[in-house]
Design a protein around this motif. Structure first.
Motif, PDB file in Angstrom:
ATOM      1  N   ASN A   1       8.236  -0.167   5.547  1.00  0.00           N
ATOM      2  CA  ASN A   1       8.279   0.786   3.942  1.00  0.00           C
ATOM      3  C   ASN A   1       8.619   2.061   3.754  1.00  0.00           C
ATOM      4  OD1 ASN A   1       8.263  -0.058   1.190  1.00  0.00           O
ATOM      5  ND2 ASN A   1       7.025   1.861   1.614  1.00  0.00           N
ATOM      6  N   GLU A   2       8.281   3.111   5.101  1.00  0.00           N
ATOM      7  CA  GLU A   2       8.670   4.823   5.173  1.00  0.00           C
ATOM      8  C   GLU A   2       9.868   4.456   6.287  1.00  0.00           C
ATOM      9  OE1 GLU A   2       7.686   6.445   2.986  1.00  0.00           O
ATOM     10  OE2 GLU A   2       5.785   4.878   2.509  1.00  0.00           O
TER      11      GLU A   2
ATOM     12  N   LYS B   1       2.044  -0.934   1.528  1.00  0.00           N
ATOM     13  CA  LYS B   1       2.901   0.027   1.137  1.00  0.00           C
ATOM     14  C   LYS B   1       4.067  -0.973   0.696  1.00  0.00           C
ATOM     15  CE  LYS B   1       2.805   4.127   0.428  1.00  0.00           C
ATOM     16  NZ  LYS B   1       3.361   5.644   0.620  1.00  0.00           N
ATOM     17  N   ARG B   2       4.952  -1.350  -0.520  1.00  0.00           N
ATOM     18  CA  ARG B   2       6.141  -0.999  -1.056  1.00  0.00           C
ATOM     19  C   ARG B   2       6.999  -0.026  -1.679  1.00  0.00           C
ATOM     20  NH1 ARG B   2       9.315  -5.524  -0.710  1.00  0.00           N
ATOM     21  NH2 ARG B   2      10.056  -6.112  -2.562  1.00  0.00           N
TER      22      ARG B   2
ATOM     23  N   GLU C   1      10.246  -4.380   6.240  1.00  0.00           N
ATOM     24  CA  GLU C   1       8.717  -4.797   4.891  1.00  0.00           C
ATOM     25  C   GLU C   1       9.279  -4.144   3.850  1.00  0.00           C
ATOM     26  OE1 GLU C   1       5.840  -1.600   5.781  1.00  0.00           O
ATOM     27  OE2 GLU C   1       3.787  -2.140   5.589  1.00  0.00           O
ATOM     28  N   GLY C   2       9.875  -2.754   3.322  1.00  0.00           N
ATOM     29  CA  GLY C   2      10.185  -2.332   2.601  1.00  0.00           C
ATOM     30  C   GLY C   2      10.358  -2.615   1.076  1.00  0.00           C
TER      31      GLY C   2
ATOM     32  N   TYR D   1      14.693   1.833  -1.868  1.00  0.00           N
ATOM     33  CA  TYR D   1      13.282   2.929  -1.370  1.00  0.00           C
ATOM     34  C   TYR D   1      13.307   3.766  -0.564  1.00  0.00           C
ATOM     35  CZ  TYR D   1       8.610   5.055  -1.066  1.00  0.00           C
ATOM     36  OH  TYR D   1       8.085   6.379  -0.084  1.00  0.00           O
TER      37      TYR D   1
END
Ligand code: WT7
Length: 690
Positions: free
Chosen positions: A137-138, A227-228, A374-375, A379
């Motif tokens: 995500n990050e 985390k999304r 994943e994200g 974002y």
């Protein structure tokens, strides 16, 4: 202009209509005019493509129709079978008038899809090839696995499952976000012959419980949190609630194997039930990295995947092993013109069929390098997708129209600041792609260079049914073009008569194809009633469709009580059942309305109990009810207070009228005289803006 070239347009598939028009348009320069709206693959693209002309497509399609047994067994022979299938490549009965519906492909053939995805590729020398590029995500958080490493991870989990009593035929529920552990879990189940049932991690505890109660697993695989975008979602808390619920309903799950996702939370912050809950990382590393394959029959079940229908109860779509394997592998290869050097990214979640067939199985059966993200695609900003494309040199990018439309609303510079020169094929799935989104995808994202495969298919079909082969056909923005090999779409009228040539009607399919679902879990009768009884002799898709004079197919959306919100299929009855659980709701009727980004939005008419006043607070708690019952993705966009609902004298809700009111097409309400109480309509109109 390299986009279009003139050759290979001399023939079209049978029933395709006149070709004069096609020949006339190729002289156009930039984009063709509206009615002659054709976009040709470049000579460079067609020149290198697996299928490079309409003729080649037609020859292959013809062979697949004339002799499906030979066509599909030739392809199947490229895969590993412990034992070859019997004399009959397939057998089918798709006509309810002739007895129970049954479909079998490669019966008697003994194989394993995990073996074909992993071991076979490692043995062929792809052991060091990247199987998965995982992007967190990050920004800057990533990981990767080669085919050998992936095989080892899968084997460790498979050994754990076996050691904990999971046997061939047992259901295993997987409730995981897009961590590498999700495809690993699917493949581990397949390796030991267990039947995975992935539940999209956006579903609520109630929905998860409902699915657990239906398929009765002893093991569930999950993680503590994810985390999304900017949000942290505590999945384990949802699973806890679901497991409480399902044990009240008589199904207790023995093991909850929980992946500790330290990027999102800590073990200390995770509620724990000793005896039932087990940390993934604590046990898995102790298991051997190789695991004997459980050889299964081609017709043994591979997975269950629940999908929405026109009643409140989700349907457990059951796919078996052999046919699904051959079909996903072949459709992936041809629809994306796959080459071994490609890097492939599908933005779908493995919680939906797209992630089953085209994140995990189809690509891996071809030994492809797959990006797993994943994200959230916007974002930290709307350029994230193209950042990922450049980072991994993605060459095939497969996504949904809703994402295209949402990114299109931002400045093009989020796209153009990235190179994207690795891209060569784009794909779209989930709903019809509107021509303006198609054009933006084609011109801006693909720099007018990459063909778009607009793939029409369904959870039930296992793989692509109507799709462009990118090197073969000139495309029409918004049309899924022509049927895949072995697929015979037909358009029928209300009475089930096939209509030829240029027409619109209900989309059905004649004959079976290897990837077709075989039943609805535990409810073969519903399988027959929903899909094979509406038009006897055919599989009914639930979609409307038209065919133009050139033979191109244009999907026009669902014709049943199913709505398509951001490519997610939601039954109006499911949303209604959730709303009426609210203590102040007497009755509810849900319809789809056009939505600029989501394709369709959810519009709910709600009748409150006698004497309950309308309020914003109540509106919010009704929406919350749906979020809790189904999941955030099913939250109604609009609640319309309804003192009464338009019903016929026999009590049937007239949704046609509700749809017109929802879309404010008040002049088109039609005949309301058959309503039990026609004044209801005026009351509804009066409350439209309340
Ligand atoms: C329904 C199936 C199959 C993967 C994702 C959805 C709609 C899907 C297209 C397309 C027009 C499409 C249909 C279909 N749909 N792809 N390319 N063009 N419509 O799977 O949840 O089973 O939904 O999605 O209405 O019936 P699903």
């Amino acid at each position: 202009n390299s986009l279009r070239h003139v050759e290979s347009m001399s023939q079209l598939p049978s029933g395709a209509g006149k070709i004069s028009q096609l020949n006339a348009v190729v002289l156009g320069e930039s984009l063709a005019s509206e009615e002659n709206d054709l976009v040709f693959p470049s000579k460079e693209f067609s020149g290198q493509a697996l299928v490079s002309s309409p003729q080649q497509y037609m020859e292959m399609h013809k062979r697949s129709m004339d002799d499906p047994a030979a066509f599909w067994s030739d392809i199947a022979s490229e895969f590993y079978w412990k034992q070859k299938w019997g004399d009959q490549v397939f057998s089918e009965n798709l006509d309810v008038r002739k007895g129970p519906i049954s479909i079998e492909w490669f019966k008697g053939g003994i194989t394993n899809i995990c073996y074909n995805c992993l071991d076979k590729n490692v043995e062929a020398g792809l052991g060091d090839k990247t199987a998965i590029h995982w992007e967190g995500n990050e920004l800057g958080v990533d990981a990767s696995l080669t085919y050998s490493e992936l095989l080892q991870r899968v084997c460790q989990l498979a050994n754990y499952l076996k050691d904990n009593g999971v046997k061939k035929g047992d259901a295993v529920v997987i409730y995981l976000p897009m961590l590498m552990e999700l495809p690993i879990a699917m493949l581990a189940c397949a390796r030991i012959g267990a039947v995975h049932s992935v539940v999209f991690a956006g579903f609520s505890a109630d929905s998860l419980a409902q699915r657990i109660v239906d398929c009765k697993p002893n093991v569930i695989l999950t993680c503590n949190a994810v985390k999304r975008g900017p949000k942290t979602i505590n999945l384990k808390a949802i699973v806890d609630a679901a497991l409480d619920q399902s044990s009240k309903d008589g199904v207790s799950v023995g093991i909850c194997l929980t992946y500790d996702n330290s990027l999102a939370t800590t073990r200390e912050n995770t509620k724990w039930q000793n005896g039932r809950d087990v940390w993934w990382q604590d046990v898995i590393s102790q298991y051997p990295t190789s695991c004997e394959v459980e050889w299964v029959d081609a017709e043994d079940p591979l997975f269950l995947l629940y999908t929405s229908g026109s009643t409140g109860k989700p349907k457990g779509v059951l796919h078996t092993t052999g046919g699904y394997m051959i079909y996903t592998a072949t459709t992936f290869k041809y629809a994306f013109d796959y080459k071994s050097t490609d890097v492939y990214w599908c933005t779908a979640d493995c919680g939906w069929i797209t992630g089953h067939s085209y994140v995990t199985y189809g690509p891996m059966l071809n030994g492809a390098t797959v990006v797993v993200f994943e994200g959230a695609p916007n974002y930290p900003d709307p350029g994230r997708c193209w950042d990922i494309v450049d980072k991994y040199k993605v060459s095939i990018f497969y996504t949904a129209p809703t994402l295209v439309r949402s990114l299109m609303r931002d400045d093009d510079k989020f796209v153009t600041r990235h190179s994207r020169k690795s891209l060569r094929v784009l794909g779209s799935v989930g709903e019809p792609i509107n021509p303006s989104a198609w054009r933006w995808f084609f011109n801006v994202v693909g720099d007018s260079r990459c063909p778009i495969s607009d793939t029409w298919w369904q959870t039930e079909t296992g793989g692509f049914m109507i799709t462009p082969l990118p090197g073969a056909w000139p495309q029409k923005p918004g049309s899924a073009t022509f049927p895949f090999f072995g697929v015979q779409p037909v358009i029928v009228d209300e009475k089930g008569n096939e209509i030829e040539g240029e027409c619109s009607g209900y989309l059905c399919v004649k004959g079976s194809w290897p990837g077709a679902f075989r039943t609805l879990f535990g409810d073969h009768e519903r399988y027959e009633t929903t899909y094979f009884k509406p038009f006897a002799g055919y599989y009914f898709s639930g979609d409307g469709c038209s065919r133009d004079k050139d033979g191109y197919y244009w999907l026009t959306g669902r014709v049943d009580d199913v709505i398509n919100v951001s490519g997610h299929r939601i039954g109006t009855a499911e949303v209604e059942s959730a709303l009426v659980l609210h203590p102040q709701c007497a009755e509810a009727a849900v319809v789809g309305i056009e939505h600029e980004v989501k394709g369709q939005g959810i519009y709910a008419f709600v009748t409150l109990l006698e004497g309950v006043p309308y309020s914003e607070e109540l509106r919010k708690s009704l929406v919350l009810m749906v979020r809790n019952q189904i999941g955030a993705f099913a939250a109604p966009d609009r609640i319309h207070w309804a003192p009464g609902l338009p019903k016929t004298r026999s009590g049937k809700i007239m949704r046609r009228i509700l749809r017109k009111i929802a879309s404010r097409q008040l002049e088109e309400l039609g005949d309301t005289s058959t309503l039990a109480d026609p004044s209801v309509v005026d009351q509804l109109i009066a409350l439209a803006d309340v």
